[in-house]
Design an enzyme around this catalytic site. Structure first.
Site: not given
Ligand code: UD1
Ligand code: UDP
Length: 351
Positions: A203
């Site tokens: 992601h």
């Molecule tokens: C965010 C965090 C990242 C973390 C990740 C965990 C920042 C800069 N990034 O990244 O550090 O590792 O969360 O998963 O804060 N979207 C949906 N539904 C949702 C959420 C997101 O469709 O419920 C889609 C949207 O298109 C959105 C994109 O995902 O634009 C990115 O979501 P965003 O929260 O901006 O960043 P993440 O990539 O999730």
């Molecule tokens: N995780 C989850 N379901 C998923 C993917 C990740 O429960 O489909 C959990 C994972 O086990 C870990 C946390 O989400 O505890 C990590 O989050 P993510 O990878 O979204 O973000 P990051 O740690 O990179 O910020």
């Protein structure tokens, strides 16, 4: 004490669960969900499974560009802080919800505690690295998960209010491992046998928002001829479709929607290898003693690489394939992320 906790993204729900459970015994907690993650499988499922109290506020910020999302959060969090007047704000990790919680509070002279402080990838192209550096600079209490994190802060001149308490994700994992073992039916649901599949998550912006990198990862997955289970983050789903890679990934891996924490633990513990660019998943792979291929060029969890359980391969097709074929782990691991009592230590220190 009146403690206001700010969460918003998937990993923060997991991190706040053990802390929230313990601090509520002798404090009043006001829980604020920024709404950064909002799909039920990215948010609600964690509140239900981990028994996290319903947030007192959901700010409904949703998705947007970095500035848009951060700006909107700042405005809304400030309003809540002015109304609730907490003694302390707790923020977790390195997302935009972390940064804005800390920024809004510190400008109102409210003390800030940062859980998972001191992490650095030294790659400022990552939005998370900016969030880490700024949050640590303006936090009053810095709860570090490792000695490396304490050292990183020292190198930036931050030594006051710094405590190595261990990693709250160990607490979460220990608390839920047996529950996941008993409750999750994901292996049967997907017709998987233990150790006969690999688990992948992707992601990071550097992999998803870059057609060349995402194509290279998808090609390496499909050419590996392994059974790969791939719970797809919504960001990644969007780009796989945009780059016309969706058909290819559907054909070559077991694509599933994001799973809840219990299913994830079950998948992780039974995978032969894990391929990921997630920070949390790299740590969980180490804790569960599963070889991890990290689809990034840097990591803030350097100990996992130094100890031989994690290999950094970026989005490089050859390196990904080679690691799937050949990457061997040492067999031994240490408790580098603490003993699973991080939340207890945080509670005692706050008291
Ligand atoms: C965010 C965090 C990242 C973390 C990740 C965990 C920042 C800069 N990034 O990244 O550090 O590792 O969360 O998963 O804060 N979207 C949906 N539904 C949702 C959420 C997101 O469709 O419920 C889609 C949207 O298109 C959105 C994109 O995902 O634009 C990115 O979501 P965003 O929260 O901006 O960043 P993440 O990539 O999730
Ligand atoms: N995780 C989850 N379901 C998923 C993917 C990740 O429960 O489909 C959990 C994972 O086990 C870990 C946390 O989400 O505890 C990590 O989050 P993510 O990878 O979204 O973000 P990051 O740690 O990179 O910020």
């Amino acid at each position: 004490m009146r403690i206001l906790s700010v969460v918003g993204a998937r990993p923060q729900f997991i991190k706040c669960a053990p802390v929230s459970r313990i601090i509520r015994k002798r404090n009043e907690e006001i829980l604020v969900h920024t709404g950064q993650h909002y799909d039920p499988e990215m948010s609600d499922v964690f509140f239900e499974e981990l028994d996290i109290p319903k947030p007192d506020y959901n700010l409904g910020i949703g998705s947007g560009t970095q500035g848009e999302q951060t700006g909107k959060m700042l405005i809304e969090i400030e309003k809540v802080l002015l109304k609730e007047k907490p003694d302390l704000v707790i923020v977790y990790g390195d997302t935009n919800s972390t940064l804005t919680g800390a920024l809004a509070a510190s400008k109102l002279h409210i003390k800030v505690a940062h859980v998972e402080a001191g992490l650095r990838s030294f790659d400022r192209a990552m939005p998370e690295e900016i969030n880490r550096v700024v949050t640590d600079q303006i936090s009053n209490i810095l709860f570090c998960p490792t000695d490396t994190a304490v050292m990183n802060l020292k190198n930036e001149g931050i030594t006051e209010g710094v405590y190595n308490v261990g990693d709250v994700m160990v607490d979460a994992l220990k608390y839920n491992q047996k529950i996941a073992e008993d409750k999750s039916t994901i292996l049967q649901d997907l017709s998987l046998n233990p150790k006969e599949f690999l688990l992948a998550t992707v992601h990071r912006a550097s992999n998803t928002d870059n057609k060349e990198n995402l194509s290279s990862i998808v090609k390496a997955f499909s050419d590996s001829e392994e059974t790969i289970v791939f719970p797809v983050h919504p960001r990644t789903r969007k780009y796989l479709k945009e780059y016309n890679l969706w058909g290819k990934i559907l054909k070559s891996t077991k694509v599933i929607p994001p799973v809840g924490y219990l299913d994830m633990l079950k998948l992780e513990s039974n995978a032969r290898r894990i391929l990921t660019d997630s920070g949390g998943v790299q740590k969980e792979a180490y804790m569960l003693r599963i070889p991890c291929t990290t689809l990034r060029d840097s990591t803030e969890w350097v100990e996992t690489v130094e100890e031989g359980w994690n290999i950094l391969v970026g989005a490089d097709y050859e390196k990904i394939k080679k690691s799937i074929r050949e990457f061997e782990v040492p067999g031994k691991s240490r408790k580098i992320f603490g003993d699973g009592k991080a939340a207890e230590k945080i509670d005692e220190l706050l008291e």
